[in-house]
Design a protein around this motif. Sequence first.
Motif, PDB file in Angstrom:
ATOM      1  N   GLU A   1       0.833  -1.205   0.000  1.00 19.31           N
ATOM      2  CA  GLU A   1       0.000   0.000   0.000  1.00 19.31           C
ATOM      3  C   GLU A   1       0.857   1.240   0.000  1.00 19.31           C
ATOM      4  O   GLU A   1       1.870   1.311   0.681  1.00 19.31           O
ATOM      5  N   LYS A   2       0.371   2.230  -0.729  1.00 20.39           N
ATOM      6  CA  LYS A   2       1.131   3.487  -0.771  1.00 20.39           C
ATOM      7  C   LYS A   2       0.984   4.211   0.556  1.00 20.39           C
ATOM      8  O   LYS A   2      -0.089   4.280   1.120  1.00 20.39           O
ATOM      9  N   GLN A   3       2.022   4.779   1.009  1.00 15.78           N
ATOM     10  CA  GLN A   3       1.968   5.500   2.280  1.00 15.78           C
ATOM     11  C   GLN A   3       1.369   6.880   2.068  1.00 15.78           C
ATOM     12  O   GLN A   3       1.664   7.552   1.102  1.00 15.78           O
ATOM     13  N   THR A   4       0.532   7.275   3.004  1.00 16.71           N
ATOM     14  CA  THR A   4      -0.002   8.626   2.906  1.00 16.71           C
ATOM     15  C   THR A   4       1.068   9.609   3.362  1.00 16.71           C
ATOM     16  O   THR A   4       2.057   9.235   3.976  1.00 16.71           O
ATOM     17  N   LYS A   5       0.775  10.872   3.061  1.00 13.84           N
ATOM     18  CA  LYS A   5       1.780  11.889   3.401  1.00 13.84           C
ATOM     19  C   LYS A   5       2.035  11.907   4.895  1.00 13.84           C
ATOM     20  O   LYS A   5       3.151  12.085   5.365  1.00 13.84           O
ATOM     21  N   GLN A   6       0.944  11.697   5.655  1.00 13.63           N
ATOM     22  CA  GLN A   6       1.106  11.741   7.107  1.00 13.63           C
ATOM     23  C   GLN A   6       2.035  10.648   7.565  1.00 13.63           C
ATOM     24  O   GLN A   6       2.887  10.849   8.436  1.00 13.63           O
ATOM     25  N   GLU A   7       1.830   9.457   6.952  1.00 10.22           N
ATOM     26  CA  GLU A   7       2.663   8.337   7.400  1.00 10.22           C
ATOM     27  C   GLU A   7       4.119   8.579   7.083  1.00 10.22           C
ATOM     28  O   GLU A   7       5.011   8.243   7.873  1.00 10.22           O
ATOM     29  N   ILE A   8       4.362   9.191   5.920  1.00  7.11           N
ATOM     30  CA  ILE A   8       5.755   9.466   5.547  1.00  7.11           C
ATOM     31  C   ILE A   8       6.369  10.445   6.533  1.00  7.11           C
ATOM     32  O   ILE A   8       7.484  10.261   7.035  1.00  7.11           O
ATOM     33  N   ALA A   9       5.578  11.514   6.839  1.00  5.08           N
ATOM     34  CA  ALA A   9       6.104  12.521   7.768  1.00  5.08           C
ATOM     35  C   ALA A   9       6.353  11.897   9.130  1.00  5.08           C
ATOM     36  O   ALA A   9       7.376  12.159   9.782  1.00  5.08           O
ATOM     37  N   ALA A  10       5.419  11.032   9.531  1.00 10.02           N
ATOM     38  CA  ALA A  10       5.572  10.397  10.848  1.00 10.02           C
ATOM     39  C   ALA A  10       6.817   9.517  10.885  1.00 10.02           C
ATOM     40  O   ALA A  10       7.560   9.490  11.877  1.00 10.02           O
TER      41      ALA A  10
ATOM     42  N   ALA B   1      -1.693  21.147   4.497  1.00 12.17           N
ATOM     43  CA  ALA B   1      -0.447  21.475   5.180  1.00 12.17           C
ATOM     44  C   ALA B   1      -0.664  21.526   6.691  1.00 12.17           C
ATOM     45  O   ALA B   1       0.251  21.235   7.462  1.00 12.17           O
ATOM     46  N   GLU B   2      -1.876  21.886   7.083  1.00 11.99           N
ATOM     47  CA  GLU B   2      -2.128  21.965   8.519  1.00 11.99           C
ATOM     48  C   GLU B   2      -2.216  20.605   9.167  1.00 11.99           C
ATOM     49  O   GLU B   2      -2.442  20.501  10.355  1.00 11.99           O
ATOM     50  N   GLY B   3      -2.114  19.566   8.401  1.00 11.17           N
ATOM     51  CA  GLY B   3      -2.137  18.238   8.998  1.00 11.17           C
ATOM     52  C   GLY B   3      -3.352  17.444   8.598  1.00 11.17           C
ATOM     53  O   GLY B   3      -3.842  16.632   9.360  1.00 11.17           O
ATOM     54  N   GLY B   4      -3.831  17.661   7.383  1.00 11.97           N
ATOM     55  CA  GLY B   4      -4.837  16.759   6.834  1.00 11.97           C
ATOM     56  C   GLY B   4      -6.140  16.810   7.584  1.00 11.97           C
ATOM     57  O   GLY B   4      -6.812  17.814   7.649  1.00 11.97           O
ATOM     58  N   LYS B   5      -6.506  15.690   8.172  1.00 15.28           N
ATOM     59  CA  LYS B   5      -7.866  15.562   8.646  1.00 15.28           C
ATOM     60  C   LYS B   5      -8.064  16.088  10.053  1.00 15.28           C
ATOM     61  O   LYS B   5      -9.060  15.778  10.671  1.00 15.28           O
ATOM     62  N   LYS B   6      -7.153  16.836  10.593  1.00 16.94           N
ATOM     63  CA  LYS B   6      -7.367  17.391  11.925  1.00 16.94           C
ATOM     64  C   LYS B   6      -8.478  18.426  11.826  1.00 16.94           C
ATOM     65  O   LYS B   6      -8.425  19.329  11.025  1.00 16.94           O
ATOM     66  N   LYS B   7      -9.518  18.259  12.667  1.00 19.89           N
ATOM     67  CA  LYS B   7     -10.614  19.226  12.587  1.00 19.89           C
ATOM     68  C   LYS B   7     -10.173  20.552  13.185  1.00 19.89           C
ATOM     69  O   LYS B   7      -9.293  20.598  14.014  1.00 19.89           O
ATOM     70  N   GLU B   8     -10.872  21.613  12.786  1.00 19.00           N
ATOM     71  CA  GLU B   8     -10.511  22.934  13.322  1.00 19.00           C
ATOM     72  C   GLU B   8     -10.863  22.956  14.791  1.00 19.00           C
ATOM     73  O   GLU B   8     -11.879  22.471  15.212  1.00 19.00           O
TER      74      GLU B   8
END
Lengths: 537, 460
Positions: A448-457, B420-427
């Motif tokens: 599975e492709k990693q999401t951007k969050q996972e890469i950053a993490a 950029a603010e971190g995707g699915k984080k709600k306001e």
Amino acid sequence: MGVKQDNADPGQILPPIEQELSNELDPKLKKYLRGEGTNLEVLKDKKLKSQLSVREELYGISAKAAAKAEEWLMPSEGGYLEVEGIEKPWRINQHSISSEINISSLKNQHDIIIPDLGPYTLDFNSSGRYMAVAGRKGHLAVLDMKNMSLIKEMQVRETVRDIVFLHNELFFAAAQKKYPYIYNRDGIELHCLKEHGSVLRLQFLKSHFLLASINKFGQLHYQDVTMGEMIGNIRTGLGRSDVMQVNPFNGVVALGHSGGTVSMWKPTSAAPLVKMLCHPGPVSAMAFHPNGHLMATSGKERKIKIWDVRKFEVLQTIPGHARALDFSQKGLLAAGNGSFVQIFGDLSESQHYSRYMGHSMVKGYQIGKVLFRPYEDVLVLGHSMGWSSILIPGSGEPNFDTWVANPYETSKQRREKEVRSLLDKLPSETIMLNPSKIGTMRPVNKKEKQTKQEIAAEMEAAVEAVKDTAFKNKTKGRNKASKRAKKRKELIERVKRPLLERQLKEDEKLAKKPKISEKENALPTALQRFASKKATA
Amino acid sequence: MKVKVISRSTDEFTRERSQDLQRVFRNFDPNLRPQEKAIEYVRALNAAKLEKIFARPFIGAMDGHIDAVSCMAKNPNYLKGIFSGSMDGDIRLWDMASRRTVCQFPGHQGAVRGLAASTDGHTLVSCGTDCTVRLWNVPVATIVESDDSSNCTAEPLAVYSGNNAFWDVDHQWDGELFATAGAQVDIWNHNRSQPINSFEWGTDTVISVRFNPGEPNLLATSASDRSITLYDLRVSSPARKLIMRTKTNSIAWNPMEPMNFTAANEDCNCYSYDARKLDEAKCVHKDHVSAVMDIDFSPTGREFVTGSYDRTVRIFQYNGGHSREIYHTKRMQRVFCVKFSCDASYIISGSDDTNLRLWKAKASEQLGVLLPRERKRHEYHEAVKNRYKHLPEVKRIVRHRHLPKPIYKAASLRRTMTEAEGGKKKEGKLIVLQEVLPLNHYVKEESSKKLSELWHYQLL
């Protein structure tokens, strides 16, 4: 299952007739349900669960309505042959049948003898009303079988090896000596298909409007007859073969080769979908059951094998020769050999084919083609001296659907049907071994492709792991703060580098993906929304 | 030996006379129909393409005003008419079918800020920045005749003046009262020249007011201190207050589920709340790129239309996070008010460029009386498109909308910013819930103590 049982409530007692009816309907329901219902227990999403359960219920209701319609609303009944006492069905010949059936069906029992014009091959249109006949010595004819009248006949003065109807009875293609030609019902030559070469066999894929041909050199051609575009031009590499059939269930073309292999092809790929070794010697004939699950092949070693095409295994082997094979709409198998044709049927619904009927002709007539007539209990044999039509009770589907094929079609209905079938023309990409896979989910990629969050993490975690490494305290003036900071920075960069390189590679791959071609950019802006990276229609 | 062969008699299968219909026989056996799924997929593709070909939502514009249209009102008894008020005090009644003015109601000196029609359709209430509330008699006879040449003007039934400018007015459903929003919320009766009741919570102006369709004594207001307040007329005190990050321009109650309302906010989103449980929004509808100015629900309660400062009108599903449709024209400037017609087929938008525009709610709908065959064919197309709408080719065509370049750019900018603010984080929204005791129990000193005790912060 999406079916609600009629007598689910034990307290509810149905009158005996209705009980019997509901019991009878259940096996028929299975046919209309088209497979198992989904398992709703594993769903956690309540909204989706409720929506799906409503839909499953609707499927159940519509399947029940269809089963009831089949039970009560069908206008015609099928044919049958019941023997009494010690009579065997395969000893009954056409003459004894003819005295028992009604006179209007007698016209379907006839022999047409045309001795000089060579072995005859034939084809029916989809409703079974029109028949195209071709003699090897160049005799082409189109007949209306309902009125037993000749519509058009002509002599092309060349060898003709095969003939097929296109989507209508208005057009037919004949594989002549050098190239196949397409003719009108009035006998006007419309097209000469030079690209195909000397064609041995022709087949027409009805829902895709593709004319498939196999020629002397073993090349398979697919031509779209609506626009005239050559969709596929495949060198099979397996030599000359004159056994070609289309599987009506999925539109796949199967070829039988002299090495005993049967290969299955689709127009968009240069390699066959399947290659199966069927016989130790050359394959002499092949036929597909209309439901797409069964295939019958015969080899020169005097065996007829019945295969399950989904699992590619032999179900049954019948001893005997067959130079021509055909399945009827109800699943009867006709095997023609010499001047004798044998009909097999699975009489006990157990997928075991046993002898049903037989017919032998005048010795010396070599049967080249057997074809069941759609929606009629008729089998037509094309042989070296003409063609014969015999009655086989129980072989045809008694009830036709007007929107699918109508033997009583008027010209207005035919025109409308042509337009509607053109609108429903399937793209050639839908030819696949299992057509019910369209619309289903593709199995998940293991990687599975990693999401951007996972890469950053991941990057953060790597940096955290390395951040607090203690450096050795150097002495003698070598422990400068700037040097320490530089070393720490280098360490962090070294840890980050493989992850960044991976990201860069993926971005490169993304950038290399083909953009919309120039040709589609040249379209006017109103039509550009319909341009796409892959061809759709 | 018993033998039977299929034999069909021609009479049974063909029509008797040439004036009869052709006979149709059905056999639903799946074996007669190979490749059903592929054919359905092709039909879904064709249906999606046809929908795009026939998508012509704009019907016409009604021009006549000479200044921006600031508010509109529907007449609940009469489908064809719509009232509109503009920034120069001109109020008109339009006939939507012929797109002409039927009646004019001159009188206001400044901008008309709010319009509301009474439930029986005979009275129109208007309020404006000239600190007056005017009641008008709606001339029913002229609407029914809809004579092209006549253009009547009406005299006001009554003119009531107040101390401050009024910002909005709404009429109670099935009652005699109407409420105005201005410095405070006033409740008026048709026959009294002074408000019979007044509500106030805080010192900021109240900018919009809406009565609940199901519960005639409940109303929701929004004020410029970024709050939404619910009032109950029977208790004669404010009931609940909800403070958001940005101010709410307009509120609409769901006519089919009257406990839910949706608020059109200045931060380009619409928030749907359950009035009984205000601590969490039921749904956030995000798609606009500039402040949402007005919102109206369809009578089916399943969708609502919003008009925004970014020159577009969008239609959302009542529970959908994104819009299903967007309407825009080069000539339509900032949209200040939108209304869904009472038969759920049309949308009227009033904008800055002095025009009211009439749109279809379903862009590719065939208007007029449909033959049963046409209706069946439309239903079939819808059904087959919904079955395959998750496949990429069909989805691409169904989703495709042309956006004007500034909106497209603004939308992609917002998207990159939220990513950029971190995707699915709600306001992190500061919501303050305050349970308020009835006013008459309040003592000033105590109140400050009580308030500090009752405040609690909640991050969504």
